[in-house]
Write a protein that holds these residues in place. Structure first.
Motif: not given
Length: 356
Positions: A12, A16, A19, A90, A118, A121-122, A125
């Protein structure tokens, strides 16, 4: 000791970081063929983070903690679900970036979908990293849940609009279908007979957001412009027109339009397109300007009502709740107009057709 959670966490982090790097240098990104294949898996893979996030939200808000003898077990399951969501989010965002670099996508329309994906994803996380702090109070947990859910809905809606066209989600029950009736003596050939076909069967893949084959079919000017394969029609030789060739190809052919799985043109719709092109593809002519024996005028009589004819039906309008129950993923049932009890039915997939 290396555990499955450590491996997933490391993947992960790496995903990221990649990404963020690709987002910074997006304009310079060139995607090789192998990654293009991964990018095309984006519409399939994106279901994983959505389902995992739904399970996570359901777990933390709906599952009673009291039924667990060990509170730590409850929290471990929460963190596993959240980490799996962050990891798949991600990977999904990376796939989306690879797909977005293919020709035919309007980068201006992709911005919101790209950045919201995006951000999911962030956020997920960071939520995993700071889980203990966010879990201390219900306010912080509720805020995190609400913000992430809203962004996920925005990203999903934008993605559906890009892939399937505007208002795809609510199209079967959208009240906008109940348009005012067009009278025969007011009907314009292109606006009221040709354009509705293009809007329902073609524009979802050929619009300003996603222009397959560099073709946009939203306006007369863009229709005349054509795509990378040239003009859409030849009025001097209608049978050689690109659009007519594509719609008459066998459905299993790669170049058949609309693509397999999409709602196909009916015989009447194909006849309208052919005869419209054959008589010059005029964008302004009215139906009443055609000869009484013209094929298009005969079809128009079956579609539009005449101003001097009043529709009479020997049945009442169907109950609105009944109509709603009849709508499924494969069947759309809707009133033809506000003043008429008549209804129309669209079937998507011959296997699901039932005459009743």
């Amino acid at each position: 000791m290396v555990t499955g959670k450590n491996i997933l966490f490391s993947v992960t982090i790496a995903a990221n970081c990649l990404l963020v790097f690709l987002l910074i240098f997006y304009d310079r990104l060139l995607v090789p063929s192998l990654l293009q294949v991964a990018g095309r898996a984006h519409p399939l893979f994106l279901h994983f983070p959505i389902v995992l996030f739904a399970l996570f939200i359901g777990w933390i808000w709906l599952v009673p903690k009291q039924q667990f003898h060990s509170p730590q077990l409850f929290q471990n399951i929460c963190k596993w679900l959240l980490l799996a969501t962050a990891c798949t989010s991600a990977i999904t965002a990376l796939m989306g970036i690879f797909l977005s670099k293919e020709p035919g996508y309007n980068q201006d329309y992709l911005q919101l979908h790209k950045w919201s994906g995006a951000l999911i994803s962030l956020l997920t996380f960071l939520w995993y990293i700071f889980y203990e702090q966010l879990n201390k109070t219900k306010i912080s947990l509720a805020s995190s849940s609400l913000v992430t859910t809203i962004i996920l809905i925005i990203a999903g809606h934008q993605g559906a609009s890009i892939t399937h066209g505007d208002n795809f989600l609510l199209a079967p029950v959208y009240k906008g279908k109940m348009q005012n009736k067009v009278q025969l003596d007011e009907a314009v050939l292109f606006t009221d007979m040709v354009k509705p076909i293009l809007d329902t069967k073609c524009v979802s893949c050929h619009n300003n957001k996603k222009a397959k084959g560099e073709l946009v079919m939203e306006t007369p000017r863009l229709l005349l412009k054509g795509g990378k394969n040239g003009a859409l029609w030849d009025t001097t030789a209608p049978n050689l027109s690109l659009i007519l060739q594509r719609i008459h190809l066998p459905e299993e052919e790669k170049k058949h339009m609309p693509p397999i799985g999409k709602p196909q043109l009916s015989d009447q719709e194909m006849a309208i397109l052919y005869n419209w092109i054959k008589r010059g593809a005029n964008f302004t002519i009215k139906v009443t300007e055609l000869e009484p024996t013209d094929t298009l005028r005969s079809i128009a009589r079956n579609i539009f009502s005449s101003s001097d004819e009043e529709e009479n039906y020997d049945f009442n309008a169907a109950n609105e709740k009944t109509i709603q129950k009849l709508n499924t993923n494969y069947r759309a049932v809707y009133p033809l107009s506000r003043e008429s009890p008549a209804i129309a039915v669209d079937f998507f997939g011959a296997a699901f057709f039932k005459s009743e």
